[in-house]
Structure formats: C-alpha cells, structure tokens
Scaffold this active site. Structure first.
Site, short mmCIF file in Angstrom:
data_model
loop_
_atom_site.label_atom_id
_atom_site.label_comp_id
_atom_site.label_asym_id
_atom_site.label_seq_id
_atom_site.Cartn_x
_atom_site.Cartn_y
_atom_site.Cartn_z
CG HIS A 263 41.00 43.96 45.84
ND1 HIS A 263 41.22 42.82 45.09
CD2 HIS A 263 41.82 44.92 45.33
CE1 HIS A 263 42.14 43.07 44.17
NE2 HIS A 263 42.50 44.34 44.28
CG HIS B 254 41.18 48.02 41.60
ND1 HIS B 254 41.35 47.42 40.37
CD2 HIS B 254 42.03 47.36 42.45
CE1 HIS B 254 42.25 46.45 40.47
NE2 HIS B 254 42.68 46.40 41.72
CD GLU B 255 42.76 49.12 45.99
OE1 GLU B 255 42.76 48.01 46.57
OE2 GLU B 255 43.56 49.41 45.08
CD GLU C 3 45.23 42.96 42.28
OE1 GLU C 3 44.42 43.80 41.86
OE2 GLU C 3 45.76 43.03 43.40
#
Length: 812
Positions: free
Chosen positions: A476, A472-473, A495
């Site tokens: 980003h 997930h990170e 997000e």
C-alpha cells in the site's frame, strides 16, 4: 451541491468545496485527555484559491435533501458558554519553540487586532438543514465548506500572519496576509525545513478577527463578512475545537495490557471526526502536528520523522511530527497509548538500511526526467533513496506482546521490505512504524503514511499469516498512498494491487523457497480466492460487486467539488472482498497475458510516472496498453477491460474461462484429498478468509464450513511440509496456531467444557473471530446463542462500529 442525498440511504457525502479553494497545509496543536476521552486544541488551515474564481453578483440557492423546496439559510451560531479547558492541557501555552523545524523560535510580541466579525460563540454539531455547497451564499459572501462531524467547534478566526517576525521576506507587501501565505506555500522543495518552520510560526500568530461559522451533520461552514470570493477569503484560519467521546474517527479503548489508548480506526467517515478537513482525495495537503499527552504515553503518527518526546511541566510530554509529501487528509493516522518499542534480541546486519551502487540488472529502477507530481522533497529523485532496500523501521506494541513480536514479526520486516524494493524500486516513504493495535481492531492490517497497524491475530502461529499481511500493507505504500485513487469508488486501484503484490513480495521474502514452490503457493492462493469470489458474488447485492460503479462519470464531482460515495456508510461494505478479489484477478490476468517480466517492468515505470499523484482506472490501463507490443495485446483494450472486469457484476467472463485451470491446481487437488480423508482438517490450524480481506457473511453455513476447512489446509500445508529449523517451543507454537480451529470444533461439537476458550477468543481476536458469532447462532443451541450474546455485550462498546452492526444483525 447538485447531488441530493437521501437520508434513508447509506451514502457518504464529501461536501468540501474543493473546486473553489484547497487546503494546502494543516498545523494541528492538540491535547489528548484520557480522563474525558477528548482530543482538544486548534488546527490552522493554509488555503489556496483557484485563479478562476471571480466575484459573483448573485447568490446561489442550494437545496437541502432533508427539507424539500426550502433553501438552506446561513445562521448565526447561538450563543453559549465555552467550557473551561482542562487544566492539564497546554494548548494556549505553547510557544514557537515547540514547533520549530530549523532555527530558533521567537516569542510573539505583536499586539492583537480587535477586528472581530462575531462574538466569542460556539456551535456544536446539530441535525439542522444540510447545507450542500457553495462558492457564494445568500449574502454574496464566499462560504468555505469543510467535511466535519462529531466535533464541537468552539471558535474560528483569521490568523494575522503579517504579525510574525521575519515574515516580510516572503512578500513585497507585508500587510497583505493572503499574499504572504501564497509566497510561503510557493517556496521550492529544497526549502522545506524553512517552510515548516514558518508554517508553525504563523500558526501561533494572533487572531485578527473572528469568522462566522455554522455546523450541521456533515460539514463546517465558514464565511467572512465582505469576502465575496475565494480570493478574498482569509488564506490562514484557526479553528478551536474538541472531539467527542463517541466520535467515529477514533476509538478510545484499552490495549492488551489493560492500559488506555486511542487510535484512528480506519472509519468509513475517515478523519472528519478528528479534525475539520477537506476529505475528497483531490485535496492533497501536507501537515505538521504537535500532540501533548501524559508522559507515560507514546504518540505515533503519520510523519516523516521518528519523533521523540519533549518533556513538559506536570508530567506531560509533547510529540511533533510532519509530512512534506502532499496526500489526502484521509491518510492521516494517530495512535496514543502505553506502547513499548520492540527491538530484536540480536541486531542483524539485514536490519540496517544500506546504500549501494546500481548493478546492470537494476537499470530500470532509474528513469531520466523530472517527476510528474506537484513539487515536494521526493525520494525518487535521491540516489541514496533509490538504492535503499530496507528503510528504517520500528515496532511498537503493549509490553505483554514482546515475545510474540520478537519471534514472529521482527524477523520478517527486513526481508519483506527488501522484496518490495526488488519488485517496485524506490520506497516512497523514508521510514516505517508498525503498531500492534488493540484487540478491537476489526481488520488484520491498515496502512497509512509511515505507519502500519497490524492486528495481534497476525502474531499467532508461524510466519505465513504475519508475512502475507505485512507484505499486503507494505504494498500500500505504493498503491493506495503514493499513488491514490482520484475517485474513492475505485477501491480496486488500492486493494487489488496490494492483494496481487502481496503474493509476489512474500514469494521473494521467503528466500529459501524454490521457484516452483513459489509458483505452487501462488496458484493455490489463486484457487482459494476464486472460491471466495464465487461465494461473494452469490451472497452480495449486484450493485456492490461493480469495481467502477460510476462508469463514464467516474472522477466527476459537482461544480463545487463535492460528491457522494454510494454505500460508503453501509456496514456490510466493510466486510466485502470484491475490490480485493476482482482487482487481484484482473492484474493476474494481465500479468499472465503479457508475461510477468514485461508486466513488472511496466509496473516499475508506472510507479515512477504516477507516484505522488491520483489516478483513475484508465490512467493505468492506457499506459499499460501503450507500453506493450501489439502482438502481446490481442483483444485487449481499455473498453473491453471496462466492460468485462470493471463495470459488470458477477464473475468476469475472462475469469470464467480460467476456472478450469484453477480447479486443476495441483495443491488444490491435494487439499481436497486430504480434507476428504479428514486427517489434515483436525491436525492443522485455521486461518479465515479475512487473511486477504474482510469476508462478507462468513456465517453462511455448512458450505462455508467446508470451504474454511479447505482454507485450513491450504494456508499451512506448504509450511508444514517443509522441515522446521527451530524445534524449541513447538508445542506452544502449535497451540497458538490451532486456537481458531479449536474454537470452531468446540462450537461444532458443543464441547461445553471449553466454552471459555471461545469467549476468550471472541474478545481477544476480534479481527478473526467475528464469524464465530454466526456459527454460535446457526447452531440453534440455546446455550451457544446465550454465549454469543454475552460475549457481544462484553465487547460491543469497544468493537469497531461496522463490525458491531454486522454482529448485532446476526444476534438479534
């Protein structure tokens, strides 16, 4: 500013007048003092004015929301004594050599210009009238407005860049300071080292006149006598300031080993309590920073270089970082603590970032043509970067977490980075640091340029939680950082994409996972998110469920560039998942409608087109619909997607029609059967809803407890059905995995002998344990409620502000 603030609301003002003038580069020179819990030093701003700014003949009257019918008046700062700088710091003793990127530094031999606008004065933050804007102010002088709060500003002055030796090569008129700054900022990207070097030299030049300044709750306002337009205003200014211990941009705490540390916490107010800046995302800037701290501390920061310390006198060290890719100031991150670099016990060939030639299947990673962003040294234009599957990376944590990092985190980084590259292509950033932050970190992760914060909670158990959060990170880096939202209300652009991509990356990172197992895993997560979204829309205000709340005014700002983020300071907003979940389901819907091959091929093209830029929802949707065949997009239009997905509350209509398919997910049915039997609930560990994003009101009661039991099985049933490759330390691993579930059972069954375990969990795993406060209070058992209140009193001083407010609401 033509937007009026209601002090009783929870809106966040962005007051910087970015339509008049922009900060293009920051040079920070800071000292970190743990004894006083203060960061102190200077910041030099290099500014660029727009060519449309003309001298005005009349003043602009600006009204204040806190003072009806009364114009804001610029006031002279009240004289006060400037406290003596801590003798341990070296802010005034730093020479050029501490900043130089290339070439040798030169000492400042120029004299000082005594042309000062005001006496040496300081103005602290006050609750005075809120000056909202402006380009001109009462006395026909231009006013620079910066976002600023919780700071003590001591002095503001113009910088005499013309005094820097060798600077004359940048302009034919060496006495015109603003022209020098303009020419320096206009250097081509291939001269970035020289540019950073001269930014540093200019930042250490003498002052040539103090500037008038004033502060209020949300801003720092600066003007120069006689400067009537942004073009006339000094384009290089230095601000001397210090943070306050209670400032909301950073938190002073202790790490898991009990040693002091400080780090940026991802506050709703971003970095305005760390340094005066322009917060609106349109203010894209670069930065370089020199930070000094005691030699026992490690300084990590958003920076392209893997900084090494320079030893100074009296057991102090200096660290220097820089960034050449323009990004919003809100993405700047710093962490100072006694971190230890964690290295694998055995180096694997997979840990080395390699370069290789393209194969035919990778042709769509390369697109002919120049990038669409402002000029900077871009990795997308470098052949070696486009083929780099695994970028250089480091892991830092307190020494006590070495074993957990080596066993759980370090082996996951190469496959997750490689998986991301296989999906989206070129990594936007050249390197990555990962820091395991203190227990008071209120989320499971936070991504910033070149650095990711992870909660220690991700290290417990097997790889599932750590792997999905890491993916997930990493996502980003593309969506949220390299491509940012032009309007902060469109959080789904960050997000939603990261949540959708985390499943895709994680499926590819698990190389042993068969395709059908990967599909089952993704369908199961979709089913869980569907349940979570249903709960969210039932328990949150409708106005906070809309992904594009400003509708046709999205991206609009006042004439000065200022704006307001509705509910930006609402503590519950931090715990909402709407922008994660509805954004995820929209992208999942589009990928299924178009076909995954078509969708991800387009996504790579979109990344190449828009990296280094800010976007709105329509930029993505219009390009998507323009790049797919007509037959694949029946009933799809930007207007329909706005109506059904982005501008309405509740469950989107297209998703309502899919709910039956989600309910029929095979693994979901299996989970239900196992929960009904009761066996798996007690055998498997618990992972809370916040594994994807913060959960709103996770203390809602029996219905949510049943839902959490389903999450318990769902997150781990696939992993536990697979044969384990490692047998040693199984008992210890299982114990770590069941801690969260164990605490839930302690509360449920009022097992008083183990209350100490609940207390320890609430203090050590704050990112995952907040909902337990609600469970303790809902029990209506006096002893459990006393336990909750006692734990909160022990932790509240170090808790994230938003988390503390939500827990306090539950307890009192």
């Amino acid at each position: 500013m033509d937007i009026k603030l209601d002090p009783s609301r929870d809106d966040l003002p962005l007051v910087a007048n970015t339509s008049h003038i922009l900060v293009k580069h920051y040079v920070l020179d800071l000292d970190v003092d743990f004894e006083s819990q203060v960061i102190e030093g200077t910041i030099v701003l290099f500014l660029e004015s727009g060519n449309r700014f003309k001298k005005r003949s009349s003043s602009t009257e600006v009204t204040c929301p806190s003072e009806s019918n009364e114009a804001c008046k610029f006031r002279m700062p009240e004289p006060c004594q400037i406290p003596v700088t801590n003798t341990k710091t070296f802010s005034s003793k730093i020479g050029y050599n501490d900043f130089v990127i290339c070439g040798k530094g030169e000492k400042d031999t120029s004299g000082k210009d005594g042309n000062h606008d005001n006496q040496e004065q300081a103005s602290g933050i006050s609750s005075s009238k809120y000056c909202c804007d402006t380009g001109n102010h009462g006395s026909e002088e231009f006013l620079l407005v910066l976002d600023c709060c919780d700071l003590s500003v001591l002095k503001v002055e113009e910088v005499d860049v013309a005094a820097v030796p060798g600077i004359e090569k940048f302009t034919r008129s060496p006495k015109l300071r603003n022209q020098i700054v303009h020419e320096l900022m206009a250097l081509p990207a291939d001269r970035w080292r020289e540019q950073l070097d001269y930014y540093a030299r200019c930042s250490q030049a003498p002052g040539c006149g103090e500037l008038l300044f004033d502060t209020d709750t949300w801003s720092l306002q600066i003007r120069k006598t006689g400067a009537q337009t942004a073009t006339d205003f000094p384009h290089a200014i230095r601000i001397q300031y210090r943070t306050k211990p209670q400032g909301r941009s950073v938190t002073w705490t202790s790490d898991q080993s009990g040693r002091p540390c400080v780090y940026t916490v991802g506050s709703p107010i971003n970095n305005r309590a760390l340094f005066p800046c322009q917060e609106p995302p349109v203010a894209m800037s670069t930065w370089q920073a020199t930070v000094r701290a005691a030699a026992s501390f490690v300084v990590l920061m958003s920076g392209e270089n893997s900084a090494k310390p320079t030893q100074l006198q009296e057991d102090y060290s200096s660290w220097h970082y820089y960034v050449t890719m323009p990004m919003p100031a809100s993405t700047f991150t710093i962490a100072v603590g006694s971190w230890t670099e964690m290295k694998p016990e055995i180096c694997s060939s997979n840990d080395v970032a390699t370069e290789r030639s393209f194969s035919p299947s990778e042709a769509d990673f390369r697109y002919i043509g120049v990038c669409g962003h402002m000029e900077y040294p871009c990795r997308f234009q470098k052949a070696s970067a486009t083929t780099q599957k695994i970028i250089p990376h480091r892991v830092f944590a307190p020494a006590c977490l070495k074993g957990a990092c080596q066993e759980t985190l370090l082996p996951l980084i190469p496959p997750c980075l490689s998986a991301a590259h296989s999906v989206l292509g070129t990594h936007p950033f050249s390197r990555l640091d990962i820091l395991i932050v203190p227990a008071n970190f209120s989320s499971l992760g936070m991504a910033s340029p070149h650095i990711v914060f992870l909660s220690q909670s991700t290290l417990t158990g097997m790889s599932q939680l750590c792997g999905t959060r890491l993916c997930h990170e990493i996502a980003h880096a593309w969506f949220g950082l390299a491509i940012g939202a032009r309007d902060w209300t469109e959080e789904w652009l960050s997000e939603g994409f990261a949540t959708h991509l985390e499943d895709v990356f994680w499926a590819k990172a698990q190389q042993q996972l068969a395709p059908h197992e990967a599909r089952e895993q993704q369908e199961l997560r979709a089913c869980l998110r569907w349940r979570r979204l249903q709960d969210e829309v039932q328990n949150s205000p409708e106005e906070m469920q809309v992904l594009r709340p400003n509708k046709e005014k999205t991206g609009h700002v006042s004439d000065s560039g200022s704006s307001v983020i509705r509910h930006g300071l609402n503590p519950e907003k931090v715990f909402m998942q709407v922008h994660y979940l509805k954004g995820y389901f929209l992208l999942r819907f589009l990928a299924k409608r178009l076909g995954e091959d078509t969708y991800f091929s387009f996504l790579r093209k979109f990344v190449h087109t828009f990296h280094g830029q800010l976007i709105l929802s329509q930029d993505f949707l219009q390009m998507l619909l323009e790049n797919i065949p007509e037959e694949k997009r029946p009933e799809l239009s930007v207007g329909n997607i706005f109506r059904d997905w982005l501008e309405s509350s509740g469950i989107p209509q297209p998703l309502q029609r899919e709910r039956q398919a989600l309910a029929e997910c095979g693994l979901a049915q299996q989970v239900s059967a196992e929960v009904s039997a009761g066996d798996a609930v007690h055998a498997l560990p618990f992972l809370p809803p916040r594994a994807v994003g913060p959960a709103l009101h996770p203390w809602r009661g029996a219905r949510d407890r049943r839902r959490r039991r389903a999450t318990t099985v769902a997150k781990w049933v696939r992993v536990n059905r697979r044969p384990r490759k490692r047998k040693r330390k199984d008992r210890e691993e299982v114990f770590e995995k069941v801690r969260h579930r164990w605490c839930e059972l302690i509360v449920k069954h009022k097992y008083t002998k183990a209350y100490r375990d609940v207390e320890r969990f609430l203090q050590e795993d704050q990112a995952m344990g907040i909902y337990l406060y609600g469970e303790l209070m809902l029990s209506e058992d006096p002893r459990q409620q006393h336990l909750a209140r006692r734990c909160f009193e022990l932790s509240r001083e170090q808790m994230d502000k938003s988390s503390a407010e939500v827990v306090a609401e539950m307890l009192f």
